[in-house]
Design a protein around this motif. Structure first.
Motif, mmCIF file in Angstrom:
data_model
loop_
_atom_site.group_PDB
_atom_site.id
_atom_site.type_symbol
_atom_site.label_atom_id
_atom_site.label_comp_id
_atom_site.label_asym_id
_atom_site.label_seq_id
_atom_site.Cartn_x
_atom_site.Cartn_y
_atom_site.Cartn_z
ATOM 1 N N LEU A 139 0.612 -1.088 0.136
ATOM 2 C CA LEU A 139 0.054 0.064 -0.305
ATOM 3 C C LEU A 139 0.845 1.455 0.176
ATOM 4 O O LEU A 139 1.657 1.344 1.109
ATOM 5 C CB LEU A 139 -1.022 -0.131 1.239
ATOM 6 N N ASP A 140 1.045 1.817 -0.927
ATOM 7 C CA ASP A 140 1.760 3.101 -1.169
ATOM 8 C C ASP A 140 0.813 4.385 -1.073
ATOM 9 O O ASP A 140 0.072 4.834 -1.651
ATOM 10 C CB ASP A 140 2.247 3.228 -2.547
ATOM 11 N N PHE A 159 0.298 -6.075 5.688
ATOM 12 C CA PHE A 159 0.641 -5.899 4.510
ATOM 13 C C PHE A 159 1.790 -4.805 4.628
ATOM 14 O O PHE A 159 2.056 -4.260 5.436
ATOM 15 C CB PHE A 159 -0.281 -5.225 3.398
ATOM 16 N N THR A 160 2.328 -4.458 3.447
ATOM 17 C CA THR A 160 3.636 -3.617 3.417
ATOM 18 C C THR A 160 3.080 -2.029 3.343
ATOM 19 O O THR A 160 2.193 -1.986 2.204
ATOM 20 C CB THR A 160 4.638 -3.847 2.243
ATOM 21 N N ILE A 195 1.848 -2.395 13.230
ATOM 22 C CA ILE A 195 1.765 -2.911 11.837
ATOM 23 C C ILE A 195 2.842 -4.137 11.807
ATOM 24 O O ILE A 195 2.534 -4.957 11.256
ATOM 25 C CB ILE A 195 2.522 -1.831 10.752
ATOM 26 N N ILE A 196 3.918 -3.928 12.679
ATOM 27 C CA ILE A 196 5.022 -5.005 12.605
ATOM 28 C C ILE A 196 4.329 -6.105 13.339
ATOM 29 O O ILE A 196 4.494 -7.562 13.069
ATOM 30 C CB ILE A 196 6.261 -4.529 13.195
ATOM 31 N N SER A 197 3.647 -5.966 14.626
ATOM 32 C CA SER A 197 3.227 -6.960 15.129
ATOM 33 C C SER A 197 2.023 -7.659 14.531
ATOM 34 O O SER A 197 1.832 -8.935 14.754
ATOM 35 C CB SER A 197 2.513 -6.401 16.529
ATOM 36 N N ALA A 198 1.391 -7.103 13.531
ATOM 37 C CA ALA A 198 0.238 -7.754 12.697
ATOM 38 C C ALA A 198 1.033 -8.576 11.488
ATOM 39 O O ALA A 198 0.342 -9.272 10.886
ATOM 40 C CB ALA A 198 -0.818 -6.692 12.011
#
Length: 145
Positions: free
Chosen positions: A94-95, A114-115, A129-132
């Motif tokens: 996702l940009d 997602f990234t 976000i990292i924990s997901a």
């Protein structure tokens, strides 16, 4: 005209030199005040004609404009997944920079991993976000290295 024939020479010795009662044509009172005095009172018409934008202020002018114009919370990223792309490894990317979003904040819960590519991100948002199971790519850090 010769100085000896001027009116001011003829009036020397008279108390007021043709200006009437005491104090006339002396101080700033004879011209309505010093500087910008009277712009909202006795010189109002002149002010309206010569400086129509003198009074008031620009209501929506930010005194300190922020470099982040648009931001989003993590809970809103779940809806923005429809604008994402998949890379060659099959990961969802996702940009947010392309969408015009400058920062990600940490309110809410992320449903999927997602990234995310963004210019700025808060610490709480990065941790969620990292924990997901997702990944964060900060674009400003890429440019400085």
């Amino acid at each position: 005209m010769a100085t000896r024939l001027r009116k001011s020479r003829k009036q020397r010795g008279s108390r007021y030199c043709g200006w009437g009662q005491i104090g006339q044509h002396r101080a700033s009172g004879s011209r309505g005040g010093v500087g910008g005095a009277g712009k909202h009172k006795h010189f109002f018409i002149r002010t309206i004609k010569e400086e129509p934008n003198h009074f008031g202020h620009e209501q929506f002018h930010a005194l300190r404009p922020s470099d982040v114009q648009k931001w989003v919370n993590i809970k809103e990223l779940n809806e923005l997944v429809k604008f994402s792309e998949t890379d060659k490894d099959g990961k969802v990317v996702l940009d947010l920079d392309k969408l015009g979003i400058g920062k990600v904040l940490g309110a809410g819960i992320l449903n999927s991993a997602f990234t995310i590519k963004v210019r700025k991100i808060s610490d709480s948002a990065r941790n969620k976000i990292i924990s997901a199971g997702g990944e964060v790519i900060v674009l400003d850090e890429l440019n400085t290295e």
